[in-house]
Motif scaffolding. Structure first.
Motif, PDB file in Angstrom:
ATOM      1  N   SER A  22       0.826  -1.209   0.000  1.00  0.00           N
ATOM      2  CA  SER A  22       0.000   0.000   0.000  1.00  0.00           C
ATOM      3  C   SER A  22       0.854   1.251   0.000  1.00  0.00           C
ATOM      4  CB  SER A  22      -0.918  -0.011   1.219  1.00  0.00           C
ATOM      5  OG  SER A  22      -1.629   1.187   1.310  1.00  0.00           O
ATOM      6  N   GLN A  25       2.564   1.732  -3.421  1.00  0.00           N
ATOM      7  CA  GLN A  25       1.632   2.169  -4.452  1.00  0.00           C
ATOM      8  C   GLN A  25       1.235   3.633  -4.270  1.00  0.00           C
ATOM      9  OE1 GLN A  25      -1.370  -0.882  -4.033  1.00  0.00           O
ATOM     10  NE2 GLN A  25      -0.792  -1.745  -6.011  1.00  0.00           N
ATOM     11  N   GLY A  29       2.009   6.537  -6.895  1.00  0.00           N
ATOM     12  CA  GLY A  29       0.889   7.314  -7.421  1.00  0.00           C
ATOM     13  C   GLY A  29       1.088   8.812  -7.235  1.00  0.00           C
ATOM     14  N   LEU A  54      -3.198   3.126  -9.379  1.00  0.00           N
ATOM     15  CA  LEU A  54      -2.276   3.084  -8.241  1.00  0.00           C
ATOM     16  C   LEU A  54      -2.971   3.516  -6.957  1.00  0.00           C
ATOM     17  CD1 LEU A  54       0.965   4.488  -9.877  1.00  0.00           C
ATOM     18  CD2 LEU A  54       0.634   2.188  -8.952  1.00  0.00           C
ATOM     19  N   GLY A  57      -5.439   0.712  -5.990  1.00  0.00           N
ATOM     20  CA  GLY A  57      -4.681  -0.429  -5.471  1.00  0.00           C
ATOM     21  C   GLY A  57      -4.130  -0.171  -4.080  1.00  0.00           C
ATOM     22  N   ALA A  58      -3.672   1.052  -3.840  1.00  0.00           N
ATOM     23  CA  ALA A  58      -3.162   1.399  -2.518  1.00  0.00           C
ATOM     24  C   ALA A  58      -4.271   1.336  -1.477  1.00  0.00           C
ATOM     25  CB  ALA A  58      -2.539   2.791  -2.541  1.00  0.00           C
ATOM     26  N   SER A  61      -5.019  -2.385  -0.795  1.00  0.00           N
ATOM     27  CA  SER A  61      -3.955  -2.998   0.014  1.00  0.00           C
ATOM     28  C   SER A  61      -4.027  -2.541   1.464  1.00  0.00           C
ATOM     29  CB  SER A  61      -2.579  -2.649  -0.561  1.00  0.00           C
ATOM     30  OG  SER A  61      -2.432  -3.182  -1.844  1.00  0.00           O
TER      31      SER A  61
END
Length: 98
Positions: A22, A25, A29, A54, A57-58, A61
């Motif tokens: 996390s 990412q 980002g 990104l 996804g972060a 996560s």
């Protein structure tokens, strides 16, 4: 059974892989967002999609890291946690549909 993420289990032993992912990412980002657009304007939608992915996804996560660190591994665990929160707030339990 060994959990994914380097050891699994609650109590903060196995979620650090998710937290590291996390963090990586979100840093990537932010770097991509600050760097801005460079190059052909036809690639701008693709670049915007990459930066947005990104951030999404972060967030995913970080959510998995938070759930794993608190010991929630299944839907049943989440239901039990919700029931405990409701009980702690003094809200009556929900009616069970059968």
């Amino acid at each position: 059974m060994e959990e994914l993420g380097g050891g699994g289990g609650g109590g903060g032993r196995g979620y650090w892989w998710w937290a590291a992912a996390s963090t990586a990412q979100i840093v990537l980002g932010i770097r991509s967002y600050r760097r801005g657009h460079a190059g052909d304007s036809h690639l701008m939608p693709f670049n915007a999609f990459i930066v947005a992915s990104l951030f999404v996804g972060a967030t995913a996560s970080a959510a998995v890291a938070a759930l794993r660190s608190s010991g929630i591994y299944s839907v049943e665990d989440m239901k039990e946690a919700g029931a405990n929160v409701r009980t702690g707030l003094g809200v009556p339990p929900r009616a069970q549909d059968k």
